[in-house]
Design a protein around this motif. Structure first.
Motif, mmCIF file in Angstrom:
data_model
loop_
_atom_site.group_PDB
_atom_site.id
_atom_site.type_symbol
_atom_site.label_atom_id
_atom_site.label_comp_id
_atom_site.label_asym_id
_atom_site.label_seq_id
_atom_site.Cartn_x
_atom_site.Cartn_y
_atom_site.Cartn_z
ATOM 1 N N TYR A 157 69.972 47.633 44.588
ATOM 2 C CA TYR A 157 69.571 47.299 43.216
ATOM 3 C C TYR A 157 70.591 46.404 42.533
ATOM 4 N N THR A 227 63.052 48.071 37.018
ATOM 5 C CA THR A 227 61.914 48.910 37.382
ATOM 6 C C THR A 227 62.358 49.848 38.485
ATOM 7 N N GLY A 228 61.667 50.962 38.624
ATOM 8 C CA GLY A 228 62.059 51.956 39.608
ATOM 9 C C GLY A 228 62.120 51.411 41.021
ATOM 10 N N ASP A 229 61.232 50.473 41.336
ATOM 11 C CA ASP A 229 61.221 49.894 42.678
ATOM 12 C C ASP A 229 62.141 48.692 42.794
ATOM 13 N N TRP A 232 62.082 42.685 44.397
ATOM 14 C CA TRP A 232 62.336 42.284 45.778
ATOM 15 C C TRP A 232 61.333 41.217 46.192
ATOM 16 N N ASP A 272 68.042 48.138 50.900
ATOM 17 C CA ASP A 272 68.285 49.582 50.793
ATOM 18 C C ASP A 272 69.555 49.842 49.995
#
Length: 397
Positions: A157, A227-229, A232, A272
């Protein structure tokens, strides 16, 4: 037990620590939050029931009704604020990193020494279950004497958390090798039983420096900055910080004062997010796969072999007692700080270790910006080392 009265200075991302420390009737309560941003002040008032809010940290430090303060402000402000609070006689929690230069860290430790006010540094990873598990294995002697440590930090992130605000600027962080790496360098030191004496590093701004989508100077972050994801792949990032002059990948070699050789790698554009530690002793090695619940630490120590997934021993990473960030470490960190404020004594976190993590990261950043030339890490003054090793007590104990 009378509640300790806490003042929180800053209510940004680590404002979560103030929420954890707010335990009315259970030993501590946050009575006031200082925050210059009116939006964050309103958020603090909403999330910490009963706490007052002010726009100036001096009002908290000067308040006789505050027993201790949590310094949760941006990194480059830590020394000035912490020293002011220590001189005012407050017990002080400083979020990691201690500050962004060696000189500023030393000033904090010197002020704590001269005033006798209690200083605690928030290196929460020392309370993470995976770190405690690896340290226990090493302390038992399962891999013999530690000889080398390798750490890889995959920061999935990175673009969301570190390149959309002040973290992206050298003047506020020195660099992410220090700001972010201080966590892992401290853990590396703890597992290896020594401090870095010499560093050599390489690094570059390989991805986020080429993305042209920046906010205008002074423009706040967008509502969907995270955002949580995550976003990407990295080139889809938008509204990055106007200034980006810190590296997004770095590689560091270290020689510790006890002879251990170590390496640390940090990358901010992997898909990751986790940390991988490999610790090799003269009688075996350990490695973690995953760093939270569901992960496992494996130990190979019975014989030579080729590659084998089945280790000689496998230890699951314990579940966290509380559903909080950092594997449940933050509540344990606050528990230790509150105990230290009340009772004093030694703690698992260490102001000396916090300084040495910054010193290693600072010198390594100098090295990577100077073509990888080796740098010596200056030791801390002996009287300060002795003072903090005694649990911040003067004289012999």
């Amino acid at each position: 037990m009378t509640d300790l009265r806490l003042g929180a200075l800053g209510f940004g991302l680590r404002g979560s620590l103030a929420r954890i420390a707010h335990r009315p009737g259970r030993g501590s309560r946050v009575t006031v939050v200082a925050e210059h941003d009116p939006v964050l002040r309103d958020r603090a008032a909403d999330r910490i029931p009963g706490a007052g809010t002010v726009d100036d940290h001096h009002k908290v430090i000067d308040d006789p009704e505050v027993d201790a303060v949590l310094v949760l402000t941006p990194d480059h402000t830590h020394a000035d604020i912490a020293c002011e609070a220590l001189r005012a006689g407050k017990a002080v929690f400083v979020e990691k990193p201690l500050d962004i230069t060696i000189e500023r860290c030393d000033r904090i430790l010197r002020t704590a020494f001269e005033t006798g006010s209690r200083l605690y540094v928030g290196h929460n990873m020392r309370h993470m279950p995976v770190i405690r598990l690896m340290r226990d294995i090493i302390e038992r002697g399962d891999i013999g004497t530690v000889r080398t440590v390798w750490v890889r930090h995959f920061v999935g992130y990175g673009g969301d958390w570190y390149f959309k605000d002040w973290h992206a600027e050298r003047r506020y962080t020195t660099g992410l090798l220090l700001q972010k790496g201080a966590h892992d360098i401290d853990v590396l030191h703890w597992l290896a039983g020594g401090y870095t004496r010499q560093v050599q590093a390489l690094g570059d701004l390989m991805v986020y420096g080429d993305i042209p989508h920046r906010r205008a100077p002074g423009e706040p972050k967008t509502a969907d900055w995270y955002t949580g994801d995550g976003h990407w792949p990295p080139n889809t990032q938008r509204a990055l910080n106007p200034v980006i002059d810190v590296e997004d990948v770095s590689l560091v070699n270290m020689r510790l004062d006890n002879g251990v050789l170590a390496a640390y790698q940090q990358c901010h554009f992997t898909p990751d997010y986790w940390r991988n530690y490999t610790v090799i002793g003269d009688a075996g090695r350990l490695e973690n796969f995953g760093d939270g619940p569901g992960g496992v630490v494996k130990v190979w120590n019975s014989r030579r072999s080729g590659q084998r997934d089945r280790a000689d021993a496998e230890y699951p990473v314990p579940e966290a007692d509380e559903d909080t960030a950092h594997g449940g470490a933050d509540p344990l960190l606050i528990d230790e700080f509150l105990r230290f404020v009340r009772e004093g004594g030694r703690t698992d976190t260490s102001p000396v270790a916090a300084r040495m993590a910054v010193a290693a990261g600072f010198r390594a950043t100098e090295s990577l910006r100077d073509g990888g030339t080796a740098r010596e890490v200056p030791p801390l003054a002996p009287e300060l080392v002795a003072y903090f090793e005694r649990g911040q007590v003067r004289g012999e104990v």
